[in-house]
Design an enzyme around this catalytic site. Sequence first.
Site, short mmCIF file in Angstrom:
data_model
loop_
_atom_site.label_atom_id
_atom_site.label_comp_id
_atom_site.label_asym_id
_atom_site.label_seq_id
_atom_site.Cartn_x
_atom_site.Cartn_y
_atom_site.Cartn_z
N GLU A 40 25.53 8.77 10.30
CA GLU A 40 25.53 7.45 9.65
C GLU A 40 26.98 6.98 9.50
O GLU A 40 27.80 7.66 8.90
CB GLU A 40 24.88 7.52 8.27
CG GLU A 40 24.92 6.20 7.52
CD GLU A 40 24.48 6.33 6.07
OE1 GLU A 40 24.93 5.50 5.24
OE2 GLU A 40 23.71 7.25 5.76
N ARG A 44 32.32 0.24 5.82
CA ARG A 44 33.35 0.13 4.80
C ARG A 44 34.75 -0.08 5.39
O ARG A 44 35.72 -0.18 4.64
CB ARG A 44 33.36 1.40 3.93
CG ARG A 44 32.06 1.61 3.18
CD ARG A 44 32.08 2.90 2.39
NE ARG A 44 30.78 3.16 1.77
CZ ARG A 44 30.48 4.28 1.11
NH1 ARG A 44 31.39 5.22 0.98
NH2 ARG A 44 29.29 4.45 0.59
N THR A 68 25.50 1.39 4.43
CA THR A 68 26.05 0.39 3.52
C THR A 68 25.69 -1.03 3.96
O THR A 68 26.50 -1.95 3.88
CB THR A 68 27.58 0.54 3.37
OG1 THR A 68 27.94 1.92 3.44
CG2 THR A 68 28.02 0.01 2.01
N LYS A 128 16.03 6.65 0.55
CA LYS A 128 17.24 7.32 0.10
C LYS A 128 17.33 7.20 -1.42
O LYS A 128 17.34 6.09 -1.96
CB LYS A 128 18.48 6.68 0.74
CG LYS A 128 19.79 7.31 0.28
CD LYS A 128 20.98 6.74 1.00
CE LYS A 128 21.44 5.43 0.41
NZ LYS A 128 22.81 5.06 0.88
#
Length: 209
Positions: A40, A44, A68, A128
């Site tokens: 993953e 960011r 994200t 998650k």
Amino acid sequence: MNIREIVGLAPVIPVLTVTELDHAVPLARALAAGGLRVLEITLRTPVALGAIEAMRKAVPDAIVGVGTLTRAVDFAAADRAGAQFGVTPGLTPELAAASRGARFPLLPGVMTPTELITARAAGFNVLKLFPAQQAGGVAMLQALGAPFPDVLFCPTGGITRATAADYLALAQCGVRGRLVGGAQGNAQRRRLGRHRSPRPRCGGTEEDP
């Protein structure tokens, strides 16, 4: 592949924050060679999407996802980069709608039973738990496992090297799950240059002594 098949490929999913694009492919090669094929990449840094595209082209054995995802527009950008799955820290109606138009499956984040019920009603049963430790950790997952036996949990957030084994042992308690760990993409530059596989741990990537 659907998200359940993807998370079933490995007990740990490294979460990578790549800050320099030229580190992306060596990092993916090292992790895949070490048996961690599902990666993953977090959105960011400015090079995150480029890292996903480079990994997909250079490391065909890896399953490269994007993390994200917080805005609907992120899904289109991730699609163009070739992401094979997506991960969100939470779930809103807008994100759920965007996921239905994406070419990759989604692993949405939840923290409470209410959020879990909402996500399941939207068609998601692989979730998650985030942030896992702050949400109650192992005890929370054990509590959720009884009323939601159809849900597969991927906990992340606040998991340390000392507690990782407790999370991975949850299947013995009737809670099915996979562990999501973290790693900084630039922390292994010297070692990845020699194509050695890092030893993953939650919250970071452990250096050799």
